[in-house]
Write a protein that holds these residues in place. Structure first.
Motif, PDB file in Angstrom:
ATOM      1  N   LEU A 313       0.888  -1.153   0.176  1.00  0.00           N
ATOM      2  CA  LEU A 313       0.110  -0.123  -0.226  1.00  0.00           C
ATOM      3  C   LEU A 313       0.781   1.279  -0.042  1.00  0.00           C
ATOM      4  CD1 LEU A 313      -2.673   1.540   0.178  1.00  0.00           C
ATOM      5  CD2 LEU A 313      -2.689   1.085   2.750  1.00  0.00           C
ATOM      6  N   GLU A 314       2.033   1.180   0.732  1.00  0.00           N
ATOM      7  CA  GLU A 314       2.820   2.244   0.816  1.00  0.00           C
ATOM      8  C   GLU A 314       3.511   2.653  -0.830  1.00  0.00           C
ATOM      9  OE1 GLU A 314       3.973   4.566   3.089  1.00  0.00           O
ATOM     10  OE2 GLU A 314       3.132   3.553   5.060  1.00  0.00           O
ATOM     11  N   ASP A 315       3.737   1.514  -1.271  1.00  0.00           N
ATOM     12  CA  ASP A 315       4.202   1.519  -2.611  1.00  0.00           C
ATOM     13  C   ASP A 315       3.245   2.354  -3.526  1.00  0.00           C
ATOM     14  OD1 ASP A 315       6.781   0.435  -2.081  1.00  0.00           O
ATOM     15  OD2 ASP A 315       5.935  -1.647  -2.638  1.00  0.00           O
ATOM     16  N   VAL A 316       1.923   1.902  -3.424  1.00  0.00           N
ATOM     17  CA  VAL A 316       0.811   2.450  -4.239  1.00  0.00           C
ATOM     18  C   VAL A 316       0.682   3.885  -3.997  1.00  0.00           C
ATOM     19  CG1 VAL A 316      -1.418   2.416  -4.996  1.00  0.00           C
ATOM     20  CG2 VAL A 316      -0.174   0.300  -4.796  1.00  0.00           C
ATOM     21  N   LEU A 317       0.619   4.485  -2.762  1.00  0.00           N
ATOM     22  CA  LEU A 317       0.273   5.695  -2.392  1.00  0.00           C
ATOM     23  C   LEU A 317       1.566   6.703  -2.639  1.00  0.00           C
ATOM     24  CD1 LEU A 317      -1.462   5.335   1.021  1.00  0.00           C
ATOM     25  CD2 LEU A 317      -2.302   5.748  -1.191  1.00  0.00           C
ATOM     26  N   SER A 318       2.905   5.931  -2.555  1.00  0.00           N
ATOM     27  CA  SER A 318       3.983   6.758  -3.195  1.00  0.00           C
ATOM     28  C   SER A 318       4.105   7.030  -4.351  1.00  0.00           C
ATOM     29  CB  SER A 318       5.244   6.008  -2.619  1.00  0.00           C
ATOM     30  OG  SER A 318       6.520   6.717  -2.937  1.00  0.00           O
ATOM     31  N   ILE A 319       3.621   6.167  -5.374  1.00  0.00           N
ATOM     32  CA  ILE A 319       3.727   6.414  -6.715  1.00  0.00           C
ATOM     33  C   ILE A 319       2.731   7.304  -7.084  1.00  0.00           C
ATOM     34  CG2 ILE A 319       3.294   5.409  -9.068  1.00  0.00           C
ATOM     35  CD1 ILE A 319       4.720   2.814  -7.869  1.00  0.00           C
ATOM     36  N   MET A 320       1.510   7.166  -6.398  1.00  0.00           N
ATOM     37  CA  MET A 320       0.236   8.240  -6.797  1.00  0.00           C
ATOM     38  C   MET A 320       0.886   9.782  -6.507  1.00  0.00           C
ATOM     39  SD  MET A 320      -2.865   6.091  -5.571  1.00  0.00           S
ATOM     40  CE  MET A 320      -4.069   7.428  -5.988  1.00  0.00           C
ATOM     41  N   ALA A 321       1.540   9.884  -5.227  1.00  0.00           N
ATOM     42  CA  ALA A 321       1.877  11.085  -4.829  1.00  0.00           C
ATOM     43  C   ALA A 321       2.828  11.598  -5.762  1.00  0.00           C
ATOM     44  CB  ALA A 321       2.757  10.978  -3.399  1.00  0.00           C
ATOM     45  N   GLU A 322       3.949  10.699  -6.534  1.00  0.00           N
ATOM     46  CA  GLU A 322       4.671  11.499  -7.299  1.00  0.00           C
ATOM     47  C   GLU A 322       4.013  12.133  -8.546  1.00  0.00           C
ATOM     48  OE1 GLU A 322       7.137   8.324  -8.545  1.00  0.00           O
ATOM     49  OE2 GLU A 322       8.163   7.936  -6.737  1.00  0.00           O
ATOM     50  N   THR A 323       2.794  11.881  -8.795  1.00  0.00           N
ATOM     51  CA  THR A 323       2.351  12.627  -9.735  1.00  0.00           C
ATOM     52  C   THR A 323       1.681  14.071  -9.344  1.00  0.00           C
ATOM     53  OG1 THR A 323      -0.141  11.892  -8.965  1.00  0.00           O
ATOM     54  CG2 THR A 323       1.120  10.478 -10.624  1.00  0.00           C
ATOM     55  N   LYS A 324       1.910  14.223  -8.096  1.00  0.00           N
ATOM     56  CA  LYS A 324       1.652  15.548  -7.599  1.00  0.00           C
ATOM     57  C   LYS A 324       0.118  16.016  -7.533  1.00  0.00           C
ATOM     58  CE  LYS A 324       6.181  16.439  -7.619  1.00  0.00           C
ATOM     59  NZ  LYS A 324       6.704  16.387  -6.352  1.00  0.00           N
ATOM     60  N   GLN A 325      -0.529  14.966  -7.706  1.00  0.00           N
ATOM     61  CA  GLN A 325      -2.281  15.115  -7.714  1.00  0.00           C
ATOM     62  C   GLN A 325      -2.476  14.894  -6.049  1.00  0.00           C
ATOM     63  OE1 GLN A 325      -4.551  13.629 -10.860  1.00  0.00           O
ATOM     64  NE2 GLN A 325      -2.734  12.307 -11.312  1.00  0.00           N
ATOM     65  N   MET A 326      -1.843  14.505  -5.417  1.00  0.00           N
ATOM     66  CA  MET A 326      -2.105  14.238  -3.780  1.00  0.00           C
ATOM     67  C   MET A 326      -0.886  13.933  -3.183  1.00  0.00           C
ATOM     68  SD  MET A 326      -1.468  10.832  -3.810  1.00  0.00           S
ATOM     69  CE  MET A 326      -2.803   9.840  -2.361  1.00  0.00           C
ATOM     70  N   ASN A 327      -1.255  13.971  -1.849  1.00  0.00           N
ATOM     71  CA  ASN A 327      -0.200  13.556  -1.022  1.00  0.00           C
ATOM     72  C   ASN A 327      -0.741  12.586   0.051  1.00  0.00           C
ATOM     73  OD1 ASN A 327       2.446  13.245   0.355  1.00  0.00           O
ATOM     74  ND2 ASN A 327       2.835  15.261   0.063  1.00  0.00           N
ATOM     75  N   TYR A 328       0.027  12.190   0.938  1.00  0.00           N
ATOM     76  CA  TYR A 328      -0.601  11.136   2.039  1.00  0.00           C
ATOM     77  C   TYR A 328       0.441  11.122   3.228  1.00  0.00           C
ATOM     78  CZ  TYR A 328       3.206   7.333   1.153  1.00  0.00           C
ATOM     79  OH  TYR A 328       4.205   6.869   1.179  1.00  0.00           O
ATOM     80  N   ARG A 329      -0.107  10.644   4.362  1.00  0.00           N
ATOM     81  CA  ARG A 329       0.580  10.522   5.640  1.00  0.00           C
ATOM     82  C   ARG A 329      -0.245   9.502   6.313  1.00  0.00           C
ATOM     83  NH1 ARG A 329      -1.129  15.800   6.493  1.00  0.00           N
ATOM     84  NH2 ARG A 329      -3.255  16.042   7.689  1.00  0.00           N
ATOM     85  N   LYS A 330       0.609   8.799   7.470  1.00  0.00           N
ATOM     86  CA  LYS A 330      -0.128   7.713   8.134  1.00  0.00           C
ATOM     87  C   LYS A 330      -0.034   8.291   9.736  1.00  0.00           C
ATOM     88  CE  LYS A 330       0.019   3.030   9.291  1.00  0.00           C
ATOM     89  NZ  LYS A 330       0.793   1.586   9.109  1.00  0.00           N
ATOM     90  N   ALA A 331      -1.367   8.269  10.380  1.00  0.00           N
ATOM     91  CA  ALA A 331      -1.363   8.792  11.798  1.00  0.00           C
ATOM     92  C   ALA A 331      -2.391   7.886  12.385  1.00  0.00           C
ATOM     93  CB  ALA A 331      -1.801  10.197  11.741  1.00  0.00           C
ATOM     94  N   ASN A 332      -2.265   7.426  13.519  1.00  0.00           N
ATOM     95  CA  ASN A 332      -3.111   6.633  14.427  1.00  0.00           C
ATOM     96  C   ASN A 332      -3.666   5.416  13.551  1.00  0.00           C
ATOM     97  OD1 ASN A 332      -2.800   8.547  16.490  1.00  0.00           O
ATOM     98  ND2 ASN A 332      -4.486  10.137  15.372  1.00  0.00           N
ATOM     99  N   GLY A 333      -2.780   4.802  13.035  1.00  0.00           N
ATOM    100  CA  GLY A 333      -3.311   3.600  12.251  1.00  0.00           C
ATOM    101  C   GLY A 333      -3.899   4.009  11.036  1.00  0.00           C
TER     102      GLY A 333
END
Length: 338
Positions: A313-333
């Motif tokens: 899941l981290e890989d998928v979100l990281s690749i999506m974030a590279e498009t500059k369309q979104m970002n992500y973080r993990k907090a409280n599970g």
């Protein structure tokens, strides 16, 4: 004593029992596990019912019979126990499943006793229910040869008389169907939003309770899709997609390249300009995660394909974030998309 076995340990006992169904020792071992706790009893009954009634072949569900036997074989080898039962496993399983299901279960599971054995033989219309849990997919071979792939968080139900007088299934969630041809008995899929009828074809059908629309993609063949709210029926041709709004009942048909519609059956995720909110729900089901999407991002669309066998899941979100369309973080599970 309330002893809780792991599912892997119970699968090993079930595999040994299936390999040697007539042997007292195999029955005794599984019976001991069944008597040890209520959780054990429920799990064993569920797995045996599915095996006897449905013939599930899944790479990801909790019970893979061959894999279970392989684990059993390794365990016995470790303690020096002969594993010649494997030959009997392959020779006996078809005859066993048909001829001894009810009797064996009644002997094995004394808490059900006579009532359970009677139900197995007399209530032939009792439903078979198969579920692909969150984070997994499953392949189901129906009695007529139809192949069904269940996506994560999905369930299919059908009567034990399936293939004799009808070919009718009920679906909650998403499935890909490769329907065996039978002009005498049309194949029908029912869900809360619509019903679909075919004689032989390949298509995907998605109607998750949490989604606001139903989606059908036709890969080949022909289907008729009827919306419950509108009563409207549309005829679909290959490479067409129909969506139904659950709020209004409106049906929309568009031309698509349906070749990737069942990519998830091969362990891939294909986002064809999907809204971020829907993508998040797909990722939740696939990876058993909690994902929150910022309100301003929920309708933003994204295009991409990922191989979930290799990508976390981290890989998928990281690749999506590279498009500059979104970002992500993990907090409280939980993962937060913003």
């Amino acid at each position: 004593m309330d002893k809780r076995y792991t599912h892997s340990e119970l699968d090993n006992l079930i595999a040994a029992y299936l390999a040697d169904i007539a042997q007292p020792e195999a029955i005794r071992q599984l019976d001991d596990a069944a008597q040890a706790s209520e959780d054990n009893r429920q799990y064993i009954r569920q797995q045996l019912e599915v095996w006897f009634s449905a013939g599930v072949a899944s790479q990801h569900c909790r019970f893979d019979a061959e894999a279970a036997y392989n684990r059993f074989e390794c365990k016995m080898a470790a303690v020096g126990t002969p594993t010649s039962a494997k030959v009997r496993w392959h020779k006996r399983w078809i005859r066993m499943a048909v001829a001894t299901a009810a009797v064996a279960l009644a002997l094995l599971l004394p808490w059900a006793g006579y009532q359970y054995a009677t139900r197995q033989w007399t209530l032939q219309m009792a439903d078979v229910s198969i579920t692909a849990p969150m984070g997994a997919t499953a392949r189901v071979n129906l009695p007529d040869g139809t192949a069904v792939w269940l996506n994560a968080g999905s369930r299919i139900d059908y009567a034990q008389s399936y293939g004799l007088t009808h070919r009718h299934v009920r679906l909650e969630g998403e499935a890909s169907f490769d329907v065996a041809k039978n002009k005498r008995l049309p194949f029908t899929v029912e869900s809360k939003t619509a019903s679909l009828k075919v004689t032989g074809t390949k298509f995907t059908y998605a109607d998750y309770p949490e989604e606001n629309r139903l989606t059908v993609n036709l890969l080949h063949g022909s289907v008729k899709l009827t919306g419950r709210k509108s009563g409207q029926t549309v005829q679909m041709k290959p490479n067409e997609r129909v969506t139904i709004s659950k709020q209004t009942g409106r049906m929309d048909k568009t031309k698509v390249n349906a070749a990737q519609a069942d990519a998830w059956t091969h362990g891939e995720l294909f986002f064809d300009e999907l809204p971020m909110a829907e993508i998040a729900r797909q990722l939740e089901r696939r990876y058993k995660a909690k994902i929150e999407v910022a309100p301003y991002l929920q309708k933003k669309t994204f295009y991409g394909m990922f191989n979930t066998h290799d990508a976390t899941l981290e890989d998928v979100l990281s690749i999506m974030a590279e498009t500059k369309q979104m970002n992500y973080r993990k907090a409280n599970g939980k993962y937060q998309l913003y």
